[in-house]
Design an enzyme around this catalytic site. Structure first.
Site, PDB file in Angstrom:
ATOM      1  N   HIS A  64      29.946  12.470 -17.710  1.00 46.74           N
ATOM      2  CA  HIS A  64      30.838  11.252 -17.535  1.00 46.74           C
ATOM      3  C   HIS A  64      31.778  10.739 -18.350  1.00 46.74           C
ATOM      4  CE1 HIS A  64      27.645  10.842 -14.335  1.00 46.74           C
ATOM      5  NE2 HIS A  64      26.861  11.105 -15.301  1.00 46.74           N
ATOM      6  N   HIS A  94      31.888   6.101 -27.128  1.00 44.87           N
ATOM      7  CA  HIS A  94      32.218   6.992 -26.162  1.00 44.87           C
ATOM      8  C   HIS A  94      33.633   6.490 -25.627  1.00 44.87           C
ATOM      9  CE1 HIS A  94      29.817   4.220 -23.792  1.00 44.87           C
ATOM     10  NE2 HIS A  94      30.718   4.123 -23.124  1.00 44.87           N
ATOM     11  N   HIS A  96      36.529   5.929 -22.214  1.00 43.47           N
ATOM     12  CA  HIS A  96      36.816   5.721 -20.891  1.00 43.47           C
ATOM     13  C   HIS A  96      38.298   6.164 -20.745  1.00 43.47           C
ATOM     14  CE1 HIS A  96      32.979   4.356 -19.548  1.00 43.47           C
ATOM     15  NE2 HIS A  96      32.988   3.680 -20.677  1.00 43.47           N
ATOM     16  N   GLU A 106      38.663  -0.079 -18.645  1.00 42.45           N
ATOM     17  CA  GLU A 106      37.564  -0.796 -17.658  1.00 42.45           C
ATOM     18  C   GLU A 106      37.989  -2.220 -17.953  1.00 42.45           C
ATOM     19  OE1 GLU A 106      33.625   1.058 -18.673  1.00 42.45           O
ATOM     20  OE2 GLU A 106      34.120   2.073 -17.087  1.00 42.45           O
ATOM     21  N   HIS A 119      33.970   2.429 -26.477  1.00 38.84           N
ATOM     22  CA  HIS A 119      32.806   1.534 -26.361  1.00 38.84           C
ATOM     23  C   HIS A 119      31.943   2.002 -27.412  1.00 38.84           C
ATOM     24  CE1 HIS A 119      33.433   0.578 -21.781  1.00 38.84           C
ATOM     25  NE2 HIS A 119      34.056  -0.297 -22.709  1.00 38.84           N
ATOM     26  N   THR A 199      28.646  -0.195 -17.703  1.00 39.87           N
ATOM     27  CA  THR A 199      29.585  -0.064 -16.526  1.00 39.87           C
ATOM     28  C   THR A 199      29.547   1.256 -15.864  1.00 39.87           C
ATOM     29  OG1 THR A 199      30.881   1.113 -18.283  1.00 39.87           O
ATOM     30  CG2 THR A 199      31.455  -1.359 -18.093  1.00 39.87           C
TER      31      THR A 199
END
Ligand code: 1SD
Ligand code: ZN
Length: 261
Positions: A64, A94, A96, A106, A119, A199
């Site tokens: 992910h 990590h 996104h 996000e 994050h 999330t």
């Protein structure tokens, strides 16, 4: 296909509620932050990141995102202050991100998306025994969110992007010792804070979100290295590029966003 959840048309954020009904809960993340509507709270102190003795262990592709994991058996790296009643231990960080030239954060600010969002996930080891236990408790986690905007090369992000070829496939892990995420912080630690959730599934409503106002700059070339990662494993014949691994903003449902300044 065959997966529990993802970011594709068949398993993406708009479908997560089918397996995770909390997706439609009352404190979901991320949100669109409206700076004008956020209330300045004079009782909110500064946040302090005590990352001096910080020890990263490895870097992994979990299918992910790309995750850097930390030794968290003691309080050597914690976030404290601000909205938090206890120090929270750093567990992992990590990212996104979006596709080439696309939105990827996000959280959004007045509808504006950034290229990426970092994050740093921390847990309340004062009240809870394990990360897993904390992850289901309303005050269990504190996630520090940092926006990445495209611009100049980031001086320290290379350390991470240079390791990405080692974790191209889902499930791959490699040593990644003594990386201190302090080098990824912007100069100002002013923030917005609100109560929200993970999330990603299981979307537990356990997160005190602390989102820094000042983004860090990274180059388009650096962002492109993240897009060489794959959502898929080495044995899968259909390769899927890891990009657009963000959940869009969720309804505020009466929550208040507070501002540190
Ligand atoms: O997406 C992450 C997920 O990978 C995991 O780290 C989880 C904590 O167990 O946190 C979410 S997030 O809410 O930090 N995006
Ligand atoms: Zn995240």
């Amino acid at each position: 296909t065959g997966h529990d959840w993802g970011y594709g048309v068949e398993d993406g954020p708009s479908l997560w509620h089918q397996n995770y009904p909390i997706a439609e809960g009352s404190r979901q993340s991320p949100i669109d932050i409206l700076p004008q509507t956020a209330s300045h709270d004079p009782s909110l102190g500064p946040i302090a990141l005590k990352y001096d003795q910080c020890t990263s262990i490895n870097i992994a592709n979990n299918g992910h995102s790309v995750v850097v994991e930390f030794e968290d058996s003691d309080d050597r790296s914690v976030i404290q202050g601000g909205p938090l009643d206890n120090p929270y231990r750093l567990k992992q960080f990590h990212f996104h991100w979006g596709g080439k030239g696309c939105r990827g954060s996000e959280h959004t600010v007045e509808g504006h998306s950034y290229a990426s969002e970092l994050h740093l996930v921390h847990w309340n080891a004062v009240k809870y025994e394990t990360f897993g236990e904390a992850a289901t408790a309303p005050d269990g986690l504190a996630v520090l969110g940092i926006f990445l905007e495209t611009g100049d090369d980031h001086r320290w992000l290379h350390t991470i992007t240079d390791a990405l070829y080692m974790v191209k496939f889902k499930g791959s892990v490699t040593n990644f010792k003594s990386f201190n995420p302090k080098c990824l912080l912007p100069s100002s630690l002013h923030y917005w804070t609100y109560l929200g959730s993970l999330t990603t599934p299981p979307l537990h409503e356990s997160v005190t979100w602390i989102v820094l106002k000042e983004p860090i700059a990274v180059s388009e070339k650096q962002m492109s290295k993240f897009r060489m990662l794959l959502f898929t494993g080495e044995e899968e014949d259909q390769r899927m590029r890891m990009e657009n691994n963000f959940r869009p903003p969720q309804p505020l449902k009466g929550r208040k966003v507070r501002s540190s300044n």
